[in-house]
Every structure is written in C-alpha cells, then in structure tokens.
Scaffold this motif. Sequence first.
Motif, PDB file in Angstrom:
ATOM      1  N   HIS A   1      -1.248  11.346   6.724  1.00 35.28           N
ATOM      2  CA  HIS A   1      -1.804   9.993   6.662  1.00 35.28           C
ATOM      3  C   HIS A   1      -2.625   9.674   7.901  1.00 35.28           C
ATOM      4  N   SER A   2      -3.821   9.140   7.664  1.00 34.97           N
ATOM      5  CA  SER A   2      -4.688   8.675   8.747  1.00 34.97           C
ATOM      6  C   SER A   2      -4.821   7.163   8.624  1.00 34.97           C
ATOM      7  N   PRO A   3      -4.214   6.382   9.499  1.00 34.46           N
ATOM      8  CA  PRO A   3      -4.281   4.925   9.399  1.00 34.46           C
ATOM      9  C   PRO A   3      -5.702   4.393   9.300  1.00 34.46           C
ATOM     10  N   GLY A   4      -6.633   4.985  10.032  1.00 33.08           N
ATOM     11  CA  GLY A   4      -8.009   4.520  10.002  1.00 33.08           C
ATOM     12  C   GLY A   4      -8.644   4.682   8.631  1.00 33.08           C
ATOM     13  N   ALA A   5      -8.314   5.789   7.956  1.00 36.55           N
ATOM     14  CA  ALA A   5      -8.891   6.044   6.634  1.00 36.55           C
ATOM     15  C   ALA A   5      -8.449   4.996   5.637  1.00 36.55           C
ATOM     16  N   SER A   6      -7.169   4.643   5.648  1.00 40.63           N
ATOM     17  CA  SER A   6      -6.687   3.664   4.681  1.00 40.63           C
ATOM     18  C   SER A   6      -7.253   2.285   4.982  1.00 40.63           C
ATOM     19  N   ARG A   7      -7.442   1.948   6.254  1.00 43.05           N
ATOM     20  CA  ARG A   7      -8.030   0.655   6.592  1.00 43.05           C
ATOM     21  C   ARG A   7      -9.465   0.572   6.078  1.00 43.05           C
TER      22      ARG A   7
ATOM     23  N   THR B   1       0.837  -1.200   0.000  1.00 42.81           N
ATOM     24  CA  THR B   1       0.000   0.000   0.000  1.00 42.81           C
ATOM     25  C   THR B   1       0.872   1.250   0.000  1.00 42.81           C
ATOM     26  N   PRO B   2       0.338   2.386  -0.481  1.00 39.49           N
ATOM     27  CA  PRO B   2       1.114   3.624  -0.461  1.00 39.49           C
ATOM     28  C   PRO B   2       1.649   4.016   0.928  1.00 39.49           C
ATOM     29  N   PRO B   3       0.821   3.943   1.998  1.00 36.31           N
ATOM     30  CA  PRO B   3       1.380   4.280   3.316  1.00 36.31           C
ATOM     31  C   PRO B   3       2.510   3.347   3.728  1.00 36.31           C
TER      32      PRO B   3
ATOM     33  N   LEU C   1       1.653  10.013  -5.299  1.00 35.31           N
ATOM     34  CA  LEU C   1       0.471  10.149  -6.153  1.00 35.31           C
ATOM     35  C   LEU C   1      -0.535   9.033  -5.895  1.00 35.31           C
ATOM     36  N   ALA C   2      -0.021   7.819  -5.726  1.00 33.93           N
ATOM     37  CA  ALA C   2      -0.922   6.695  -5.442  1.00 33.93           C
ATOM     38  C   ALA C   2      -1.632   6.889  -4.119  1.00 33.93           C
ATOM     39  N   GLY C   3      -0.915   7.421  -3.130  1.00 33.66           N
ATOM     40  CA  GLY C   3      -1.530   7.674  -1.830  1.00 33.66           C
ATOM     41  C   GLY C   3      -2.583   8.758  -1.885  1.00 33.66           C
TER      42      GLY C   3
ATOM     43  N   ASP D   1      -5.282   8.206   0.970  1.00 35.44           N
ATOM     44  CA  ASP D   1      -4.416   7.961   2.126  1.00 35.44           C
ATOM     45  C   ASP D   1      -3.667   9.216   2.551  1.00 35.44           C
ATOM     46  N   PHE D   2      -3.300  10.058   1.572  1.00 39.26           N
ATOM     47  CA  PHE D   2      -2.493  11.249   1.842  1.00 39.26           C
ATOM     48  C   PHE D   2      -3.301  12.498   1.514  1.00 39.26           C
ATOM     49  N   THR D   3      -3.134  13.519   2.322  1.00 41.48           N
ATOM     50  CA  THR D   3      -3.849  14.775   2.115  1.00 41.48           C
ATOM     51  C   THR D   3      -2.851  15.897   1.878  1.00 41.48           C
ATOM     52  N   VAL D   4      -2.208  15.885   0.724  1.00 41.04           N
ATOM     53  CA  VAL D   4      -1.270  16.944   0.344  1.00 41.04           C
ATOM     54  C   VAL D   4      -1.719  17.525  -0.988  1.00 41.04           C
TER      55      VAL D   4
END
Length: 221
Positions: free
Chosen positions: A205-211, A92-94, A149-151, A156-159
């Motif tokens: 990154h928010s671990p909960g969001a990606s899960r 995964t991206p993270p 970019l994948a994140g 997963d990523f908020t940038v």
Amino acid sequence: MTSDDGARPQRTDRRFTGDPTRARLLEAALDSFSTKGFHGTSTRMIAARAGLSPAAVYVHHRTKEEILFQISRDGHQEALDVVLAAIDSEATPPGRLRAIVRDFATWHARRHTLARVVQYEMAALTPEHADLIAALRRHTHNAVRGVVLAGIERGDFTVRDPESTTVALLSLGIDVARWYRADGAWTPQRVGEDYAELALRLVGHSPGASRNQDDEASLAR
C-alpha cells in the motif's frame, strides 16, 4: 473472573452470559483444554475445575467434544464479529484492512487462551461440527478477501494473488495466539498497531496513491 490480559470480561463475551453453571463448565473446559489439550482433558477434570460433579457436565453437554465445539463456535463467531465491525468502521480498502488486522491481532492477543484452543484443537471436532466451524472461517476469509480485492481494483494494493494474500493477512493475527503471553513486553493494543502497519506493507500500500485516486474521484463528481 478476568480476561486473558487481566481486564474484566467484555460484555460481548458469549461465555459469560446465560446459564451461570454452563458458563462455569465452559470456562473450566477452556482452562483445561488450553493447558492439557483436548485429549489430555477428561470430563472429570472439567467438572473438578468447575466445582461440580461429573454428572453435572452431562446435564449441559452430552460429550467432551460437544463442549469443545461450543467453545470453538463462540470463539470463531467473536473473531468474525471483530472483522465485520472493523470493515464497517472504515470507508476505504486501506482503512478497512488496517482496522481488520489491528483488531483481529488485538483480539487474538487479548483472548489468547480462547484463541489458542479454537485455532489449534479443531482436529478433535466431529466432521459435522468441523464443517460448521469451517463455514464461520470461510465467512471471515471471504470478508477479508473482499477488502483485498477492492484494494487491488482501486490500485491501493499491489499483490498478484488475493487468495494467498488473504491467508497471509489472517495468519498474522491467528499466530499471535500461539506466542502471546499476558506478562510479556507487548500489550494487545501494541501488537494490533504493529501488525496493522505490517499488513499495509504486505499488500504494497502506498498512502499517496490512494489519496490521489480519492482526489480524482472527487473531481470527477
């Protein structure tokens, strides 16, 4: 001979393979470049550190700049290999970003002498050699940017800017070579782990969001 953190050299270290005399010259040049800088180092100094005559240097390398280029190319390739292996190690991206920054920063700490030279003596390279090194650096940059970019695409990523984010992430590891000392309080592994956590915070990154996204993808299948 030992590596920067006192351990025995890793088998993947290109400078410790092949022609033993050439390896001694590269090691001697690296030691001198790291303490005196490229412009403060002469071929005579390199030969003396290697226990060879000045003429022996020119058997293997035509110029002092060519020696720097060889060291820089090997170092940048090692760093690129670290990044690509980190990407391959996670799905995964993270996970990939964490592995990249952890291993990239660890490498810059463990190999801080080599990293300082290849990162901060680039201005001494010829334009042709500088272009070849720039290509390796772009490969590294693009590999990390792809993960960013994948994140972003997965949420997963908020940038907002993947380009500047990639520069910031790589700069975390590169700067380690500037300040790291083997006799300091932090081990290379500690630096890598701490920087990996910082990197995930940097991209929001928010671990909960990606899960949750992974769970939704599983249900859709």
